[in-house]
Design a protein around this motif. Structure first.
Motif, PDB file in Angstrom:
ATOM      1  N   GLY A 176       1.878  -0.966   6.676  1.00  0.00           N
ATOM      2  CA  GLY A 176       1.893  -2.248   5.974  1.00  0.00           C
ATOM      3  C   GLY A 176       1.879  -3.481   6.856  1.00  0.00           C
ATOM      4  O   GLY A 176       2.092  -4.584   6.370  1.00  0.00           O
ATOM      5  N   VAL A 207       0.852  -1.192   0.000  1.00  0.00           N
ATOM      6  CA  VAL A 207       0.000   0.000   0.000  1.00  0.00           C
ATOM      7  C   VAL A 207       0.886   1.239   0.000  1.00  0.00           C
ATOM      8  O   VAL A 207       1.880   1.308   0.708  1.00  0.00           O
ATOM      9  CB  VAL A 207      -1.004  -0.021   1.174  1.00  0.00           C
ATOM     10  CG1 VAL A 207      -0.312  -0.170   2.518  1.00  0.00           C
ATOM     11  CG2 VAL A 207      -1.871   1.227   1.177  1.00  0.00           C
ATOM     12  N   GLY A 225      -0.379   8.708   5.279  1.00  0.00           N
ATOM     13  CA  GLY A 225      -0.533   7.285   5.617  1.00  0.00           C
ATOM     14  C   GLY A 225       0.722   6.652   6.169  1.00  0.00           C
ATOM     15  O   GLY A 225       0.708   6.047   7.257  1.00  0.00           O
TER      16      GLY A 225
HETATM   17  P1  FDA Z   1       4.824   5.310   1.571  1.00  0.00           P
HETATM   18  O1  FDA Z   1       3.568   5.521   0.809  1.00  0.00           O
HETATM   19  O2  FDA Z   1       6.055   4.994   0.832  1.00  0.00           O
HETATM   20  O3  FDA Z   1       4.570   4.375   2.783  1.00  0.00           O
HETATM   21  C1  FDA Z   1       5.530   4.059   3.783  1.00  0.00           C
HETATM   22  C2  FDA Z   1       5.187   2.737   4.458  1.00  0.00           C
HETATM   23  O4  FDA Z   1       3.904   2.813   5.044  1.00  0.00           O
HETATM   24  C3  FDA Z   1       5.122   1.552   3.485  1.00  0.00           C
HETATM   25  O5  FDA Z   1       5.481   0.374   4.185  1.00  0.00           O
HETATM   26  C4  FDA Z   1       3.661   1.510   3.119  1.00  0.00           C
HETATM   27  O6  FDA Z   1       3.237   0.252   2.632  1.00  0.00           O
HETATM   28  C5  FDA Z   1       3.002   1.892   4.430  1.00  0.00           C
HETATM   29  N1  FDA Z   1       1.736   2.612   4.242  1.00  0.00           N
HETATM   30  C6  FDA Z   1       1.528   3.671   3.442  1.00  0.00           C
HETATM   31  N2  FDA Z   1       0.261   4.069   3.541  1.00  0.00           N
HETATM   32  C7  FDA Z   1      -0.346   3.256   4.427  1.00  0.00           C
HETATM   33  C8  FDA Z   1      -1.669   3.168   4.922  1.00  0.00           C
HETATM   34  N3  FDA Z   1      -2.612   4.017   4.525  1.00  0.00           N
HETATM   35  N4  FDA Z   1      -1.975   2.203   5.808  1.00  0.00           N
HETATM   36  C9  FDA Z   1      -1.013   1.328   6.222  1.00  0.00           C
HETATM   37  N5  FDA Z   1       0.255   1.355   5.769  1.00  0.00           N
HETATM   38  C10 FDA Z   1       0.593   2.323   4.878  1.00  0.00           C
HETATM   39  N6  FDA Z   1       9.862  11.725   8.517  1.00  0.00           N
HETATM   40  C11 FDA Z   1       9.705  12.515   9.618  1.00  0.00           C
HETATM   41  O7  FDA Z   1       9.306  12.023  10.675  1.00  0.00           O
HETATM   42  N7  FDA Z   1       9.936  13.851   9.537  1.00  0.00           N
HETATM   43  C12 FDA Z   1      10.332  14.462   8.393  1.00  0.00           C
HETATM   44  O8  FDA Z   1      10.525  15.678   8.386  1.00  0.00           O
HETATM   45  C13 FDA Z   1      10.518  13.653   7.230  1.00  0.00           C
HETATM   46  N8  FDA Z   1      10.930  14.192   6.050  1.00  0.00           N
HETATM   47  C14 FDA Z   1      11.093  13.396   4.932  1.00  0.00           C
HETATM   48  C15 FDA Z   1      11.509  13.955   3.728  1.00  0.00           C
HETATM   49  C16 FDA Z   1      11.678  13.159   2.591  1.00  0.00           C
HETATM   50  C17 FDA Z   1      12.113  13.785   1.293  1.00  0.00           C
HETATM   51  C18 FDA Z   1      11.447  11.769   2.683  1.00  0.00           C
HETATM   52  C19 FDA Z   1      11.647  10.880   1.486  1.00  0.00           C
HETATM   53  C20 FDA Z   1      11.034  11.203   3.889  1.00  0.00           C
HETATM   54  C21 FDA Z   1      10.852  12.010   5.014  1.00  0.00           C
HETATM   55  N9  FDA Z   1      10.431  11.458   6.236  1.00  0.00           N
HETATM   56  C22 FDA Z   1      10.264  12.272   7.328  1.00  0.00           C
HETATM   57  C23 FDA Z   1      10.178  10.022   6.348  1.00  0.00           C
HETATM   58  C24 FDA Z   1       8.690   9.717   6.146  1.00  0.00           C
HETATM   59  O9  FDA Z   1       7.982  10.058   7.321  1.00  0.00           O
HETATM   60  C25 FDA Z   1       8.484   8.216   5.861  1.00  0.00           C
HETATM   61  O10 FDA Z   1       9.185   7.838   4.714  1.00  0.00           O
HETATM   62  C26 FDA Z   1       6.999   7.887   5.713  1.00  0.00           C
HETATM   63  O11 FDA Z   1       6.802   6.505   5.879  1.00  0.00           O
HETATM   64  C27 FDA Z   1       6.482   8.324   4.373  1.00  0.00           C
HETATM   65  O12 FDA Z   1       5.107   8.156   4.262  1.00  0.00           O
HETATM   66  P2  FDA Z   1       4.477   8.003   2.788  1.00  0.00           P
HETATM   67  O13 FDA Z   1       3.039   7.799   2.948  1.00  0.00           O
HETATM   68  O14 FDA Z   1       4.954   9.122   1.932  1.00  0.00           O
HETATM   69  O15 FDA Z   1       5.243   6.709   2.314  1.00  0.00           O
END
Ligand code: FDA
Length: 507
Positions: free
Chosen positions: A217, A81, A162
């Motif tokens: 996840g 996801v 998420g």
């Molecule tokens: P993504 O969609 O890639 O999901 C991450 C994980 O969560 C995966 O295992 C996914 O399967 C699971 N997942 C996603 N949506 C879900 C849902 N709805 N239900 C269950 N599981 C789900 N962190 C921080 O604390 N402070 C910060 O300032 C930053 N800054 C930052 C900048 C940049 C450029 C990056 C690349 C990353 C950060 N981060 C961060 C880290 C960030 O918090 C971390 O990568 C998160 O997991 C990203 O969430 P996404 O939904 O974007 O990721």
């Protein structure tokens, strides 16, 4: 059974019956590649060698998510996801192991509904936010509703709600208000049976677990979160002061380690250490006039004066801090960002005892002086973080932590990243004597598969093997997470290289 041709065909037929054709992208669809890469932040996982999903489902309402889970489970196809796609190891859209899987993309589920609350009836301000919203969309909606409200989460506006809330989530309000996950008061979770469960229906152990445990996840798919908003003053003050080694960076940084976690909660001073410069970046919840006496008294070495101060609203501080002084509050609604073209490798540490001056000297003179060096980001804890018990949520890095270190390195398509990746691994090895021990703690949202990967035994993820990486992220909370996993997903359908294994404590 998992991943056979027959199961793939059956799975696609099942999906087609419940999800509109235009939301389903199989490998033969002309837009498959574009949809797959749409929110990928780390180009490291866009190579020929990266296993491709069977299809991408771009859900636009809850029933699509339910159908995807039911069809996936029925036909033995696992899912990844994705909310914002920022996972450092790409686990939201790729599998590091050879397996047949599909991607469930939630970017189309991203509404934010802010409720200002009714003070006299003690109804606090809250928001319901869908997982596919970005932090920028959440901040924008809150800031537009009131300039006296905010939400304490990460700095980068394109991060998805998420994944971020699933792993904790912190930014410039950390010392005053704690983690994003600390503010979740309800959620809607699609479980492995395809049911939608709210806080009461999922039960207190699972509700505890989804707020920071599993890094996403592991327990199901969180569709949306109800979060408490926090009060901010009408004016906040930001400053950024770079100090080179010649200007005394080593001494100032050595002092920062003990000053920053003990400053008033309203003040957050982080450091970006790169090449021969330590850049001190701060946000103060108040005016410049109120900030300056505090800085002069507590940290005179930094030399902060009126010329460094930038006063603004909290919402304006979001683009100012992350995108630069020319950026506007509309810019945080942009779901793509300029770092997209790069690949990166990162890992993290926690520091509980200040690192000696001579070690910092060595870090600058050797590690940061190398041609392929990356950067270190130091985020101070203390304040409210130290007042929340370790077991209150799965996120255990609380009292006693001085600061978090993130090691990062980047490369462009022209390189293979070997030197940059080696730099991160070598610095991490060098830092071992100077950081937290037993376990060496790490932050799950800065996911690193070098810390360990799950081992599957008899079609269930092994708890014993998971402890190797799990106790670094969760310390003593890992066992409780594994017991919550057994309650909600005993068959271990929601599984990835670092998902929480189910544990039957009576066995
Ligand atoms: P993504 O969609 O890639 O999901 C991450 C994980 O969560 C995966 O295992 C996914 O399967 C699971 N997942 C996603 N949506 C879900 C849902 N709805 N239900 C269950 N599981 C789900 N962190 C921080 O604390 N402070 C910060 O300032 C930053 N800054 C930052 C900048 C940049 C450029 C990056 C690349 C990353 C950060 N981060 C961060 C880290 C960030 O918090 C971390 O990568 C998160 O997991 C990203 O969430 P996404 O939904 O974007 O990721």
């Amino acid at each position: 059974f998992f991943g056979s041709q027959a199961s793939s065909d059956g799975f696609l037929a099942c999906l087609t019956a419940s999800v509109p054709e235009q939301l389903l992208f199989t490998r033969s669809s002309p837009s498959f590649a574009a949809v797959l890469v749409s929110s990928v932040r780390n180009r490291r996982f866009l190579t020929q060698a990266t296993a491709r999903p069977l299809c991408v489902v771009t859900a636009t309402n809850a029933s699509h998510v339910q159908a995807a889970v039911v069809c996936g489970r029925r036909h033995g196809i696992r899912l990844r996801v994705r909310s914002g796609g920022h996972d450092y190891e790409g686990l939201s859209f790729r599998s590091a192991r050879p397996e047949t899987f599909f991607v469930l993309d939630l970017a189309g589920l991203r509404s934010v509904r802010v409720s200002l609350g009714i003070p006299r009836e003690e109804a606090p301000p809250t928001a319901w936010v869908d997982s596919g919203a970005t932090l920028g969309e959440l901040y924008h909606a809150i800031g537009k509703a009131s300039d006296r409200l905010a939400f304490p989460a990460g700095l980068c506006p394109t991060v998805g709600v998420g994944g971020h809330l699933s792993g904790g989530g912190f930014g410039m309000l950390l010392r005053k208000h704690g983690l994003a996950a600390d503010h979740v008061v309800d959620a809607k979770l699609v479980d492995a049976e395809g049911r939608i469960l709210d806080r009461d229906a999922m039960g207190q152990d699972v509700f505890w677990a989804i707020r920071g445990g599993g890094g996403g996840g592991s327990f199901g798919i969180v569709l949306s979160w109800r979060v408490k908003l926090v009060a901010v003053p009408p004016t906040v003050t930001a400053f950024t002061i770079p100090k080179s080694v010649e200007q005394g960076a080593v001494d100032i940084l050595t002092k920062w380690q003990e000053v920053a976690p003990a400053l008033p909660d309203d003040l957050f001073v982080r450091v970006l250490v790169q090449r021969q410069v330590a850049k001190f970046q701060a946000l103060y919840l108040g005016t410049c006039d109120a900030l300056l006496p505090v800085m002069r008294h507590r940290f005179p070495e930094l030399g902060v004066n009126h010329t460094h101060c930038k006063e603004m609203t909290w919402l304006q501080s979001v683009p100012h801090v992350y995108l630069g002084s020319g950026a506007t509050t509309e810019d945080i609604l942009n779901r793509t960002d300029p770092v997209d073209a790069t690949s990166s490798k990162a890992t993290s540490d926690y520091v509980r005892h200040a690192i000696a001056r001579d070690v910092w000297e060595e870090i600058f003179a050797t590690w940061l002086a190398r041609p392929d060096a990356g950067l270190m980001i130091l985020d101070p804890y203390g304040g409210n973080m130290a007042r929340v018990p370790e077991a209150a949520t799965p996120f255990p890095h609380r009292a006693g932590v001085l600061y978090n270190i993130q090691y990062m390195n980047f490369w462009t398509a022209a390189g293979d990243g070997a030197a940059q990746t080696a730099w991160v691994r070598d610095v991490y090895a060098f830092m071992e004597p100077h950081v937290s021990k037993n376990p060496r703690e790490a932050y799950v949202n800065y996911r690193d598969l070098d810390l360990g990967e799950n081992v599957v035994v008899g079609n269930v993820t092994s708890y014993e093997a998971g402890k190797i990486w799990g106790e670094k992220y969760y310390k003593g909370n890992f066992m409780r997470l594994a017991m919550a996993k057994l309650q909600i997903d005993p068959d271990d359908y929601f599984r990835n290289e670092q998902s929480i294994p189910p544990l039957d404590a009576d066995e």
